[in-house]
Design a protein around this motif. Sequence first.
Motif, PDB file in Angstrom:
ATOM      1  N   ILE A 167       0.808  -1.223   0.000  1.00  0.00           N
ATOM      2  CA  ILE A 167       0.000   0.000   0.000  1.00  0.00           C
ATOM      3  C   ILE A 167       0.843   1.275   0.000  1.00  0.00           C
ATOM      4  N   PRO A 168       1.892   1.406   0.838  1.00  0.00           N
ATOM      5  CA  PRO A 168       2.644   2.675   0.875  1.00  0.00           C
ATOM      6  C   PRO A 168       3.197   3.102  -0.479  1.00  0.00           C
ATOM      7  N   GLY A 169       3.687   2.138  -1.274  1.00  0.00           N
ATOM      8  CA  GLY A 169       4.221   2.501  -2.584  1.00  0.00           C
ATOM      9  C   GLY A 169       3.150   3.066  -3.497  1.00  0.00           C
ATOM     10  N   PHE A 170       1.966   2.462  -3.489  1.00  0.00           N
ATOM     11  CA  PHE A 170       0.862   2.976  -4.292  1.00  0.00           C
ATOM     12  C   PHE A 170       0.460   4.376  -3.829  1.00  0.00           C
ATOM     13  N   VAL A 171       0.395   4.585  -2.512  1.00  0.00           N
ATOM     14  CA  VAL A 171      -0.027   5.884  -1.987  1.00  0.00           C
ATOM     15  C   VAL A 171       0.925   6.985  -2.436  1.00  0.00           C
ATOM     16  N   ARG A 172       2.207   6.756  -2.280  1.00  0.00           N
ATOM     17  CA  ARG A 172       3.188   7.812  -2.597  1.00  0.00           C
ATOM     18  C   ARG A 172       3.187   8.146  -4.093  1.00  0.00           C
ATOM     19  N   LEU A 173       3.215   7.127  -4.941  1.00  0.00           N
ATOM     20  CA  LEU A 173       3.277   7.380  -6.379  1.00  0.00           C
ATOM     21  C   LEU A 173       1.973   7.972  -6.900  1.00  0.00           C
ATOM     22  N   TYR A 174       0.836   7.482  -6.385  1.00  0.00           N
ATOM     23  CA  TYR A 174      -0.436   8.005  -6.889  1.00  0.00           C
ATOM     24  C   TYR A 174      -0.671   9.430  -6.377  1.00  0.00           C
ATOM     25  N   ARG A 175      -0.226   9.723  -5.185  1.00  0.00           N
ATOM     26  CA  ARG A 175      -0.334  11.091  -4.682  1.00  0.00           C
ATOM     27  C   ARG A 175       0.428  12.048  -5.580  1.00  0.00           C
ATOM     28  N   ALA A 176       1.638  11.654  -5.998  1.00  0.00           N
ATOM     29  CA  ALA A 176       2.418  12.514  -6.893  1.00  0.00           C
ATOM     30  C   ALA A 176       1.698  12.721  -8.223  1.00  0.00           C
ATOM     31  N   GLU A 177       1.070  11.671  -8.736  1.00  0.00           N
ATOM     32  CA  GLU A 177       0.325  11.798  -9.992  1.00  0.00           C
ATOM     33  C   GLU A 177      -0.880  12.714  -9.822  1.00  0.00           C
ATOM     34  N   VAL A 178      -1.581  12.595  -8.714  1.00  0.00           N
ATOM     35  CA  VAL A 178      -2.739  13.455  -8.459  1.00  0.00           C
ATOM     36  C   VAL A 178      -2.316  14.913  -8.348  1.00  0.00           C
ATOM     37  N   LEU A 179      -1.193  15.175  -7.701  1.00  0.00           N
ATOM     38  CA  LEU A 179      -0.703  16.547  -7.597  1.00  0.00           C
ATOM     39  C   LEU A 179      -0.392  17.122  -8.978  1.00  0.00           C
ATOM     40  N   THR A 180       0.154  16.284  -9.862  1.00  0.00           N
ATOM     41  CA  THR A 180       0.446  16.739 -11.222  1.00  0.00           C
ATOM     42  C   THR A 180      -0.838  17.040 -11.988  1.00  0.00           C
ATOM     43  N   LEU A 181      -1.796  16.124 -11.923  1.00  0.00           N
ATOM     44  CA  LEU A 181      -3.057  16.312 -12.648  1.00  0.00           C
ATOM     45  C   LEU A 181      -3.876  17.452 -12.049  1.00  0.00           C
ATOM     46  N   LYS A 182      -3.771  17.624 -10.755  1.00  0.00           N
ATOM     47  CA  LYS A 182      -4.534  18.667 -10.067  1.00  0.00           C
ATOM     48  C   LYS A 182      -4.189  20.057 -10.594  1.00  0.00           C
ATOM     49  N   GLY A 183      -2.934  20.241 -11.011  1.00  0.00           N
ATOM     50  CA  GLY A 183      -2.520  21.539 -11.516  1.00  0.00           C
ATOM     51  C   GLY A 183      -2.656  21.699 -13.010  1.00  0.00           C
ATOM     52  N   ALA A 184      -3.238  20.702 -13.698  1.00  0.00           N
ATOM     53  CA  ALA A 184      -3.393  20.785 -15.149  1.00  0.00           C
ATOM     54  C   ALA A 184      -4.397  21.872 -15.524  1.00  0.00           C
ATOM     55  N   ASP A 185      -4.238  22.422 -16.722  1.00  0.00           N
ATOM     56  CA  ASP A 185      -5.099  23.522 -17.172  1.00  0.00           C
ATOM     57  C   ASP A 185      -6.557  23.098 -17.266  1.00  0.00           C
ATOM     58  N   TYR A 186      -6.801  21.880 -17.756  1.00  0.00           N
ATOM     59  CA  TYR A 186      -8.190  21.475 -17.942  1.00  0.00           C
ATOM     60  C   TYR A 186      -8.882  21.234 -16.605  1.00  0.00           C
TER      61      TYR A 186
END
Length: 294
Positions: A167-186
């Motif tokens: 679980i910890p590996g999924f949490v850390r990597l997916y959190r980073a992806e969400v932060l990237t998508l969260k700042g997307a223009d769309y």
Amino acid sequence: MSLMRLDPARGRIAGFALPRLPRFRALRNWRVSLGGAILLVVLVSSLLAPWISPFDPYAQDLKAALLPPGGSHLLGTDEFGRDLLSRLIWGGRIALLVAAVSVVVSLIAGLFLGLVAGYFGGWLDALIMRGVDILLAFPNFLLAIAMVAILGPGLANMLVAIAIFGIPGFVRLYRAEVLTLKGADYVEAARSMGAGPWQVIRRHILPNSIPLVIVLCSLRAATAILVASGLSFLGLGVEPPLPDWGAMLTNGREYLRVAPHLTTVPGLAIMALVFAFNIFGDGLRDILDPRRKH
């Protein structure tokens, strides 16, 4: 107004995750082709184990113990005269079961926690990530050993332990992806048009993170198989007489001089399956990552 808009930065319609790929691109990627072929062979042989196994994997014949490969026993027999090929085929079921169950459980829990931490931030992010940091402070294998030691040996407890340590590996990597998508223009455009948090998550964050999730699942499956084999090798995993590749390895240690095939065969099987998952995940990453050149 519809929230489905063209994302210039990514060159696709926001809300649709998978990039538009040229036909047969996946087949032209040697990693995907080779890894997929090995996985397909293991999957099909495991599903058809009752029909293609030449012998009963549990049937003992002490008169035929430790036979070398050849003859009616293509891969030889173990110390109890059981056919090694049959046990290898049936052991593939356990290996795939471990990979599937542990990855699904880790995926569901990890994606939820990573999504909450990355999108909402604040004290939730701090609380979740501090818990993840504590778990990541322990080596993965030692954490799995500790949990199995607490829960007790057995297939079910081993699945729980491997799922939790993933679980910890999924949490850390997916959190980073969400932060990237969260700042997307769309995503910013969707918010400006009045979309609520869960609507943005459902229509933009989750769909556009599918490529990462697919690659993570493939790579995590390889790790799960290695950990499961290690636990069985130490006597903390699958209990006999179930045909498990890790248990077959530890049973063959005493006969390395007189019957090296007892460890060579399951060792090669573990290596091949882990190799297949790893290169399959690498190939998918090359294909699904829009920042890479094909």
